[in-house]
Design a protein around this motif. Structure first.
Motif: not given
Length: 75
Positions: A63, A66-67, A69-74
């Motif tokens: 978790r 995932k959190r 790498y989501r922030q990096k992709s934004k």
């Protein structure tokens, strides 16, 4: 006379529909709350009694990853 009688019937029908709708919506909301609580209880039993401590650590790390790498992709 017929118009007045028709309006009275329509008003009574609308009142009946609204009172039934309130009862029906109340049943749906209470059922959804019950299912949500039941699901949380089942998940809690699964998480705390079935998973081993190492599996819990893995899920927590997953978790977190995932959190991250989501922030990096934004950006």
């Amino acid at each position: 006379m017929k118009k007045i009688l028709l309006y009275i019937v329509v008003i009574i029908a609308a009142i009946g529909l609204l009172t039934n709708l309130d009862y029906f919506l109340n049943m749906i909301v209470s059922s959804l709350i019950f299912l949500l609580v039941l699901g949380l209880i089942v998940y809690g039993i699964y998480y705390f009694f079935i998973l081993t401590p190492s599996q819990r650590k893995y899920k927590k790390a997953l978790r977190k990853s995932k959190r991250k790498y989501r922030q990096k992709s934004k950006r």
